[in-house]
Design an enzyme around this catalytic site. Structure first.
Site, PDB file in Angstrom:
ATOM      1  N   LYS A 218       0.847  -1.199   0.000  1.00 43.13           N
ATOM      2  CA  LYS A 218       0.000   0.000   0.000  1.00 43.13           C
ATOM      3  C   LYS A 218       0.879   1.244   0.000  1.00 43.13           C
ATOM      4  O   LYS A 218       1.776   1.396   0.821  1.00 43.13           O
ATOM      5  CB  LYS A 218      -0.900  -0.007   1.236  1.00 43.13           C
ATOM      6  CG  LYS A 218      -1.761   1.244   1.406  1.00 43.13           C
ATOM      7  CD  LYS A 218      -2.537   1.197   2.719  1.00 43.13           C
ATOM      8  CE  LYS A 218      -3.252   2.507   3.006  1.00 43.13           C
ATOM      9  NZ  LYS A 218      -3.928   2.508   4.329  1.00 43.13           N
ATOM     10  N   ASP A 223      -3.117  10.368   3.741  1.00 40.94           N
ATOM     11  CA  ASP A 223      -4.515   9.960   3.862  1.00 40.94           C
ATOM     12  C   ASP A 223      -5.275  10.940   4.738  1.00 40.94           C
ATOM     13  O   ASP A 223      -5.147  10.927   5.966  1.00 40.94           O
ATOM     14  CB  ASP A 223      -4.598   8.550   4.455  1.00 40.94           C
ATOM     15  CG  ASP A 223      -6.037   8.073   4.595  1.00 40.94           C
ATOM     16  OD1 ASP A 223      -6.912   8.645   3.918  1.00 40.94           O
ATOM     17  OD2 ASP A 223      -6.274   7.128   5.367  1.00 40.94           O
ATOM     18  N   LYS A 230     -10.882  12.460   8.458  1.00 41.91           N
ATOM     19  CA  LYS A 230     -10.316  12.130   9.768  1.00 41.91           C
ATOM     20  C   LYS A 230     -10.348  13.361  10.670  1.00 41.91           C
ATOM     21  O   LYS A 230     -10.312  14.506  10.197  1.00 41.91           O
ATOM     22  CB  LYS A 230      -8.859  11.679   9.625  1.00 41.91           C
ATOM     23  CG  LYS A 230      -8.649  10.394   8.857  1.00 41.91           C
ATOM     24  CD  LYS A 230      -7.160  10.090   8.760  1.00 41.91           C
ATOM     25  CE  LYS A 230      -6.886   8.849   7.931  1.00 41.91           C
ATOM     26  NZ  LYS A 230      -7.341   7.617   8.587  1.00 41.91           N
ATOM     27  N   ASP A 241       1.375   6.474   5.643  1.00 36.34           N
ATOM     28  CA  ASP A 241       0.409   5.456   5.223  1.00 36.34           C
ATOM     29  C   ASP A 241       0.884   4.681   3.998  1.00 36.34           C
ATOM     30  O   ASP A 241       0.135   3.900   3.430  1.00 36.34           O
ATOM     31  CB  ASP A 241      -0.944   6.121   4.955  1.00 36.34           C
ATOM     32  CG  ASP A 241      -2.123   5.181   5.163  1.00 36.34           C
ATOM     33  OD1 ASP A 241      -1.938   4.126   5.797  1.00 36.34           O
ATOM     34  OD2 ASP A 241      -3.227   5.508   4.689  1.00 36.34           O
ATOM     35  N   ASP A 300     -12.596   6.696   3.902  1.00 36.15           N
ATOM     36  CA  ASP A 300     -11.392   6.503   4.700  1.00 36.15           C
ATOM     37  C   ASP A 300     -10.958   5.037   4.720  1.00 36.15           C
ATOM     38  O   ASP A 300      -9.935   4.698   5.300  1.00 36.15           O
ATOM     39  CB  ASP A 300     -11.625   7.008   6.137  1.00 36.15           C
ATOM     40  CG  ASP A 300     -10.328   7.177   6.912  1.00 36.15           C
ATOM     41  OD1 ASP A 300      -9.272   7.342   6.264  1.00 36.15           O
ATOM     42  OD2 ASP A 300     -10.365   7.151   8.157  1.00 36.15           O
ATOM     43  N   GLU A 302      -9.810   3.480   2.183  1.00 33.51           N
ATOM     44  CA  GLU A 302      -9.303   3.582   0.814  1.00 33.51           C
ATOM     45  C   GLU A 302      -8.208   2.581   0.503  1.00 33.51           C
ATOM     46  O   GLU A 302      -8.019   2.191  -0.653  1.00 33.51           O
ATOM     47  CB  GLU A 302      -8.799   5.010   0.546  1.00 33.51           C
ATOM     48  CG  GLU A 302      -7.375   5.314   0.975  1.00 33.51           C
ATOM     49  CD  GLU A 302      -7.112   5.171   2.477  1.00 33.51           C
ATOM     50  OE1 GLU A 302      -5.963   4.868   2.845  1.00 33.51           O
ATOM     51  OE2 GLU A 302      -8.043   5.361   3.275  1.00 33.51           O
ATOM     52  N   ARG A 304      -7.832  -0.584   1.106  1.00 33.52           N
ATOM     53  CA  ARG A 304      -8.285  -1.868   0.545  1.00 33.52           C
ATOM     54  C   ARG A 304      -8.737  -1.718  -0.905  1.00 33.52           C
ATOM     55  O   ARG A 304      -8.699  -2.685  -1.661  1.00 33.52           O
ATOM     56  CB  ARG A 304      -9.386  -2.453   1.431  1.00 33.52           C
ATOM     57  CG  ARG A 304     -10.679  -1.677   1.460  1.00 33.52           C
ATOM     58  CD  ARG A 304     -11.520  -1.978   2.695  1.00 33.52           C
ATOM     59  NE  ARG A 304     -10.937  -1.354   3.881  1.00 33.52           N
ATOM     60  CZ  ARG A 304     -11.451  -1.483   5.112  1.00 33.52           C
ATOM     61  NH1 ARG A 304     -12.530  -2.207   5.310  1.00 33.52           N
ATOM     62  NH2 ARG A 304     -10.867  -0.893   6.147  1.00 33.52           N
TER      63      ARG A 304
END
Length: 451
Positions: A218, A223, A230, A241, A300, A302, A304
């Site tokens: 990833k 993010d 968030k 991230d 959020d 995202e 996956r």
């Protein structure tokens, strides 16, 4: 730097002892001497040696030392070449320092550790030094501020390092991704003015034509949560991230530099998750490269989504024999295991056993989570093939979402949300910030598949 001979000019003499429990420091005539206790002989293992070497090097450096001789004979008699490699890795990682952008940047003085009483093991030391460099590369990427590591910059840095070792690289831009049908990847990536990039690195060190193990990392370089925004406190540190992408980068670079005879491909979906007039929204139904449709419960969730298309790409375009995905995926995993253990899911017991054997060598901790059918039902959607959130078991549901795109291909999902960084290092060879978790385990896992 670690060398396999005694150097009488060294400022310090270090001794690894197995008859005590505390670090003791003796100051006297040169060379000054420090004893690092390892505990009981029967409990000695490579992880203890890694931490002891790191603690010794850090302690001497903190006291102004620039070189030391390490008498490791008792420990190396017990653990041999593997113990020597562990010492080298711990000593090398002890010197890591975060990158900074200060006007008055202060360079760190080099430190040399000489080893007395070591077996013939130059190859093991060199392999460990390369592995340490790879871990530090992953840490450097993960510690970068978001404006210093956009998807495009990440693609440049990873491919430049790979090309320097003669590896094949490919960058898929947003136009090519659209042609491939990577709607889930683009739903996230097109939310930002910094365009997404799918980074592919291929190392062909094994048998010609043998299908590769594909490492999918990833690469969310920042993010914000998108429209499922968030809170301010939760946004802090979201530049990291992309630690999964950094881990697979480090692992494949180390495999290539050490010339491990195996075929490995790294696939890194690099994106920013921001808010814009074209950002995807909760309740949207989007497509994916696999053809599966996805209902959005939260923007959020995202990671996956981009992993779904990256795993599909790995199988359809890279002909993956096995797939490992690694991601800072869920806060649920961090709450479950803290900063100590990485939780993982898999559809293959034999592949899981290989991972756990690799973890014994790396010293990193992993725990397999259940994948019962009841959990799979949590990501069912009434209007699409999958839902990208769940009402519970968040870490398991997220992993199973990614696994739905792996199909029957042997697959492992590593959620490093808790272990990718730390504000209070719990291992001596770590530093505040990125840990580089996953690099050594992925390296050992791929190495175990030589051929």
């Amino acid at each position: 730097m670690m060398k396999l001979w005694n150097q009488e000019a060294a400022q310090w003499r270090l001794e690894l002892s197995m008859d005590g429990e505390a670090l003791s420091l003796r100051m006297g005539d040169a060379p000054r001497q420090m004893t690092v206790a390892l505990g009981k002989r029967e409990d000695l293992n490579c992880e203890i040696l890694r931490q002891a070497a790191a603690k010794a090097v850090k302690s001497v450096r903190d006291l102004g030392g620039e070189s030391a001789v390490l008498d490791a004979a008792p420990a190396l008699e017990a653990l041999g070449e593997e113990g020597l490699a562990a010492l080298a890795l711990g000593a090398e990682l002890a010197g890591y320092r975060q990158p900074d952008w200060k006007q008055a940047h202060k360079e760190q003085k080099p430190f040399t550790l000489y080893v007395a009483g070591a077996p013939e093991g130059e190859k093991a030391v060199q392999e460990a030094a390369v592995l340490a460099k790879a871990v530090c590369f992953a840490r450097d990427l993960t510690n970068c501020p978001a404006n210093r590591l956009t998807p495009e910059i990440m693609a440049q840095r990873v491919t430049e390092a790979a090309k320097a070792l003669g590896l094949e690289t490919q960058i898929v831009d947003e136009k090519e991704a659209r042609a491939l049908g990577m709607e889930a990847f683009l739903a996230v990536g097109e939310s930002s003015g910094n365009p997404p990039r799918l980074i592919i690195v291929r190392y062909k060190g094994g048998q010609e034509g043998a299908r590769p193990i594909v490492l999918v990392g990833k690469g969310v370089t920042f993010d914000s949560g998108g429209y499922s925004l968030k809170q301010a406190a939760g946004m802090k540190g979201m530049n990291s991230d992309m630690a999964g992408g950094a881990a697979v980068s480090g692992a494949i670079l180390a495999l290539a530099e050490n010339k491990v005879p195996v075929n490995v491909t790294a696939v890194i979906p690099a994106v920013e998750n921001r808010i814009s007039p074209v950002s995807f929204l909760p309740s949207d139904v989007i497509g994916s490269m696999s053809g599966k449709t996805i209902q959005i419960g939260s923007t959020d969730a995202e990671g996956r989504l981009i992993l779904a298309d990256a795993v599909t790409y790995a199988i359809q375009k890279e002909n993956a024999a096995k797939v490992v995905d690694i991601a800072t995926l869920t806060g649920a995993m961090a709450r479950m295991f803290g900063h100590v253990t990485t939780g993982y899911l898999s559809n293959c017991d034999a592949f899981s056993a290989q991972l756990e054997a690799a973890a014994v060598k790396s010293g990193e901790k992993f725990w397999r989570l259940p994948t019962f059918p009841e959990y799979r039902k949590m990501i069912d959607s009434p209007v699409a093939d999958l839902y990208n959130t769940s009402d519970g078991a968040g870490a398991i549901a997220a992993g199973l979402f990614v696994g739905a795109f792996a199909g029957d291909t042997p697959w492992i999902h590593l959620d490093i949300a808790g272990t990718s960084s730390t504000s209070a290092p719990h291992k001596e060879y770590q530093a505040k910030g990125a840990t580089g978790v996953g690099v050594t385990t992925l390296y050992e896992l791929c190495k175990s598949m030589e051929g």
